[in-house]
Design a protein around this motif. Sequence first.
Motif, short mmCIF file in Angstrom:
data_model
loop_
_atom_site.label_atom_id
_atom_site.label_comp_id
_atom_site.label_asym_id
_atom_site.label_seq_id
_atom_site.Cartn_x
_atom_site.Cartn_y
_atom_site.Cartn_z
N PRO A 109 29.19 -0.76 25.36
CA PRO A 109 30.59 -0.47 25.71
C PRO A 109 31.26 0.40 24.66
O PRO A 109 30.94 0.30 23.47
N PRO A 110 32.18 1.28 25.07
CA PRO A 110 32.82 2.18 24.10
C PRO A 110 33.54 1.45 22.98
O PRO A 110 33.57 1.94 21.84
N TYR A 111 34.11 0.26 23.27
CA TYR A 111 34.85 -0.44 22.23
C TYR A 111 33.92 -1.11 21.21
O TYR A 111 34.39 -1.66 20.22
N PHE A 112 32.60 -1.08 21.45
CA PHE A 112 31.64 -1.56 20.48
C PHE A 112 30.83 -0.42 19.86
O PHE A 112 29.92 -0.68 19.06
N SER A 113 31.14 0.80 20.22
CA SER A 113 30.35 1.93 19.73
C SER A 113 30.48 2.10 18.22
O SER A 113 29.56 2.63 17.57
N TRP A 114 31.60 1.65 17.65
CA TRP A 114 31.79 1.79 16.20
C TRP A 114 30.77 0.96 15.42
O TRP A 114 30.40 1.31 14.30
N ILE A 115 30.32 -0.16 16.04
CA ILE A 115 29.32 -0.99 15.35
C ILE A 115 28.02 -0.21 15.18
O ILE A 115 27.35 -0.30 14.14
N GLN A 116 27.68 0.57 16.19
CA GLN A 116 26.45 1.36 16.10
C GLN A 116 26.56 2.45 15.05
O GLN A 116 25.57 2.79 14.40
N LYS A 117 27.74 2.99 14.87
CA LYS A 117 27.91 4.08 13.90
C LYS A 117 27.79 3.58 12.46
O LYS A 117 27.42 4.34 11.56
N ILE A 118 28.15 2.31 12.21
CA ILE A 118 28.05 1.76 10.86
C ILE A 118 26.82 0.87 10.71
O ILE A 118 26.73 0.10 9.75
N ASN A 119 25.90 0.97 11.65
CA ASN A 119 24.71 0.14 11.67
C ASN A 119 23.51 0.96 11.20
O ASN A 119 23.04 1.86 11.92
N ILE A 139 23.46 -9.33 15.00
CA ILE A 139 24.46 -8.36 15.46
C ILE A 139 23.96 -6.94 15.23
O ILE A 139 24.10 -6.06 16.09
N LEU A 140 23.34 -6.70 14.08
CA LEU A 140 22.81 -5.37 13.79
C LEU A 140 21.71 -5.00 14.78
O LEU A 140 21.66 -3.86 15.27
N MET A 141 20.82 -5.94 15.07
CA MET A 141 19.73 -5.67 16.00
C MET A 141 20.26 -5.47 17.43
O MET A 141 19.75 -4.63 18.17
N MET A 142 21.27 -6.25 17.81
CA MET A 142 21.79 -6.17 19.17
C MET A 142 22.39 -4.81 19.47
O MET A 142 22.23 -4.26 20.56
N PHE A 143 23.07 -4.22 18.47
CA PHE A 143 23.75 -2.95 18.68
C PHE A 143 22.98 -1.78 18.06
O PHE A 143 23.55 -0.71 17.86
N ALA A 144 21.70 -2.00 17.75
CA ALA A 144 20.89 -0.91 17.19
C ALA A 144 20.42 0.06 18.26
O ALA A 144 20.09 1.20 17.97
N GLY A 145 20.35 -0.42 19.53
CA GLY A 145 19.90 0.45 20.61
C GLY A 145 18.58 0.06 21.21
O GLY A 145 18.09 0.73 22.13
N PHE A 146 17.97 -1.03 20.72
CA PHE A 146 16.68 -1.46 21.26
C PHE A 146 16.87 -2.43 22.42
O PHE A 146 16.34 -2.23 23.51
N TYR A 147 17.62 -3.51 22.20
CA TYR A 147 17.88 -4.47 23.26
C TYR A 147 18.89 -3.94 24.27
O TYR A 147 18.81 -4.24 25.46
#
Length: 216
Positions: free
Chosen positions: A103-113, A88-96
């Motif tokens: 999506p905006p509703y998943f943007s919070w995951i990137q901020k705490i990643n 999950i961390l890798m998926m929302f890190a910005g590489f893949y």
Amino acid sequence: HNRSLYSTGAYFLAKFTAELPLLILCPVISCSISYWMIGLNASASRFFTHMGVLIVLYLCSFALGIVIVGLWPDPAVAFSLAPLIWVILMMFAGFYISQTSIPPYFSWIQKINYVSYGLRALIVNEFKDIVLDTKEPTLFPNGNAVVSYFGYHVETRIWPDVLVELAFFFFLIICGFSMLWFAANKKRGERQMQAPRPQDLLPLDSTPVQKIVASI
């Protein structure tokens, strides 16, 4: 530690201090080999910056592992959930998935990643302001185009991301220590509740003693 011979803080500090050289040595060796094999930027400053970011990423992953074990003390559960959390961390890190495609509703995951901050620092460190050797028209005429492709600003500075990663590391370390401290105190309290009382260890029967005294 289980026998309360030393405090939880001393145990945690000793364990972390003993593993810290290995946590630093692994990314140093990995970076020293892979960096030049891949053919990344040959600048010495960018090489050592790359290595520093990897060391902080290793420290954050170590601290995250302590938190996972604290939340799920069962090793089987912890080892099963750790890869899922890492994916999950890798998926929302910005590489893949690029930052602009999340999506905006998943943007919070990137901020705490913490991985996303490390990835941005690595990409900016590698490609910012470099000239690519391209003889034909390409999607990436220069390094800044690569940075923009991942959704990052060319003006992005590296060290603020590194400081955010360090903040994540200290936060996760404090959380991991707190979980260990509460678990140790709970177990210590359970042992004290189950421990026999001193008067129950050697029950005293006064009848034989009285008979011996009377016979003297």
